[in-house]
Design an enzyme around this catalytic site. Structure first.
Site, short mmCIF file in Angstrom:
data_model
loop_
_atom_site.label_atom_id
_atom_site.label_comp_id
_atom_site.label_asym_id
_atom_site.label_seq_id
_atom_site.Cartn_x
_atom_site.Cartn_y
_atom_site.Cartn_z
N ASP A 139 0.83 -1.20 0.00
CA ASP A 139 0.00 0.00 0.00
C ASP A 139 0.87 1.26 0.00
O ASP A 139 1.97 1.26 0.56
CB ASP A 139 -0.91 -0.03 1.25
CG ASP A 139 -2.11 0.88 1.09
OD1 ASP A 139 -2.33 1.42 -0.02
OD2 ASP A 139 -2.83 1.07 2.08
N HIS A 176 2.69 3.50 -9.01
CA HIS A 176 2.60 2.05 -9.27
C HIS A 176 3.84 1.56 -10.03
O HIS A 176 4.32 0.45 -9.79
CB HIS A 176 1.33 1.73 -10.05
CG HIS A 176 0.07 2.01 -9.26
ND1 HIS A 176 -0.10 1.58 -7.97
CD2 HIS A 176 -1.07 2.68 -9.58
CE1 HIS A 176 -1.28 1.97 -7.53
NE2 HIS A 176 -1.88 2.65 -8.48
N LEU A 187 12.40 -19.91 -4.45
CA LEU A 187 11.30 -19.14 -3.86
C LEU A 187 10.01 -19.31 -4.66
O LEU A 187 10.03 -19.22 -5.89
CB LEU A 187 11.72 -17.66 -3.85
CG LEU A 187 10.67 -16.63 -3.48
CD1 LEU A 187 10.29 -16.74 -2.02
CD2 LEU A 187 11.19 -15.22 -3.78
C1 FPP Z 1 -1.98 0.06 -3.28
O1 FPP Z 1 -1.49 1.38 -3.21
C2 FPP Z 1 -1.34 -0.63 -4.38
C3 FPP Z 1 -2.01 -1.22 -5.42
C4 FPP Z 1 -3.48 -1.20 -5.55
C5 FPP Z 1 -1.26 -1.87 -6.52
C6 FPP Z 1 -0.03 -2.66 -6.15
C7 FPP Z 1 0.79 -2.83 -7.38
C8 FPP Z 1 2.14 -2.70 -7.47
C9 FPP Z 1 3.04 -2.53 -6.31
C10 FPP Z 1 2.85 -2.65 -8.77
C11 FPP Z 1 2.75 -3.72 -9.77
C12 FPP Z 1 2.89 -5.11 -9.33
C13 FPP Z 1 3.43 -6.10 -10.09
C14 FPP Z 1 3.15 -7.50 -9.74
C15 FPP Z 1 4.33 -5.86 -11.23
P1 FPP Z 1 -2.51 2.58 -3.40
O2 FPP Z 1 -2.57 2.94 -4.83
O3 FPP Z 1 -3.83 2.23 -2.80
O4 FPP Z 1 -1.80 3.71 -2.58
P2 FPP Z 1 -2.49 4.88 -1.76
O5 FPP Z 1 -3.14 4.24 -0.56
O6 FPP Z 1 -1.34 5.73 -1.39
O7 FPP Z 1 -3.46 5.55 -2.67
#
Ligand code: FPP
Length: 242
Positions: free
Chosen positions: A21, A38, A133
């Site tokens: 997150d 992201h 892994l």
């Molecule tokens: C939450 O942060 C994160 C996500 C919904 C996406 C997670 C994806 C990645 C880390 C990148 C891609 C992954 C792969 C497998 C290549 P948020 O957007 O909710 O953050 P915020 O709470 O600050 O808005």
């Protein structure tokens, strides 16, 4: 001083799960679009997998896209989907096909594009005999959805006469989850400051140690992982016993 390397009194968890997150906030703090967060988060994930490997952790599961994330703006959803495809392409392009890692995907693939689905299947097939892994990426994953799916399967098997009531055990349910064959979560790490599970691995985390950090996912590095494992090592896990 933060110790950056594994040391003797560290207990290495077998299965670590991550709620990644804080990508959006990481970007907004820098005046960038959320999608840039992201992209940076995806780089963090790749680096962290190397660190996880080095530490000798056997299973790592990452929450990349939840069943609720479709509510986000179209460009954010499509950026994430593209990052998933790019990640798989990168793994498949490496000469040794994902290092020695076994890659799996957890979640309902029904709503994903044909292109992503076929890349996922290809990547799972190409890495299935790897012995290092085991990396599981949760895409269109929801814990309640997963349990409902298992319940429907049990009802079907029962209706068709393959199952009797006494055969419906926790082990049977385990075997019907997207994570079948993967041991339950030992340590669940959530970055970004919130302290909740958000429908992630709710069955598999029944006895997981929970670790929350304010660090935003794109900033989460090996040293933060070591801190989490040090904290895990100090916890007294009793699994309901004394
Ligand atoms: C939450 O942060 C994160 C996500 C919904 C996406 C997670 C994806 C990645 C880390 C990148 C891609 C992954 C792969 C497998 C290549 P948020 O957007 O909710 O953050 P915020 O709470 O600050 O808005």
């Amino acid at each position: 001083m933060i110790n950056n390397t594994p040391h003797d009194n560290m207990i290495i968890p077998t299965h670590v799960a991550f709620i990644m997150d804080g990508n959006g906030r990481w970007a907004q703090k820098r005046g960038l679009k959320r999608t840039e967060g992201h992209k940076k988060g995806s780089e963090s994930l790749k680096q962290l997998i190397k660190d996880i490997n080095r530490l000798g952790i056997k299973y790592a599961t990452f929450y990349a896209f939840s069943t609720e994330n479709w509510k986000r703006p179209d460009d954010e959803v499509s950026t994430l989907m593209r990052l998933f495809e790019d990640y798989i392409d990168e793994l498949m392009a490496s000469a040794d096909k994902a290092g020695n890692s076994r890659i799996r995907f957890a979640g309902d693939r029904g709503r994903l594009s044909e292109s992503l689905k076929s890349k996922m299947a290809e990547c799972e097939e190409a890495s299935k005999d790897n012995t290092g892994l085991c990396v599981t990426i949760a895409v269109n994953y929801g814990g309640k959805d997963e349990l409902a799916h298992a319940a429907r399967e049990i009802a079907r098997l029962t209706n068709e006469g393959y199952l009797t009531l006494e055969k419906i055990t926790p082990e049977l349910i385990d075997s019907l989850l997207y994570t079948s064959g993967i041991p339950e979560v030992d340590l669940l790490i959530r970055t970004g400051g919130e302290q909740r599970l958000s429908n992630f691995l709710i069955w598999q985390s029944a006895y997981a140690e929970l670790y929350f950090t304010d660090t935003l996912w794109p900033d989460f590095k090996n040293k933060h992982l070591i801190l989490a494992i040090e904290e895990f090592s100090r916890r007294n896990r009793r699994f309901g016993g004394l």
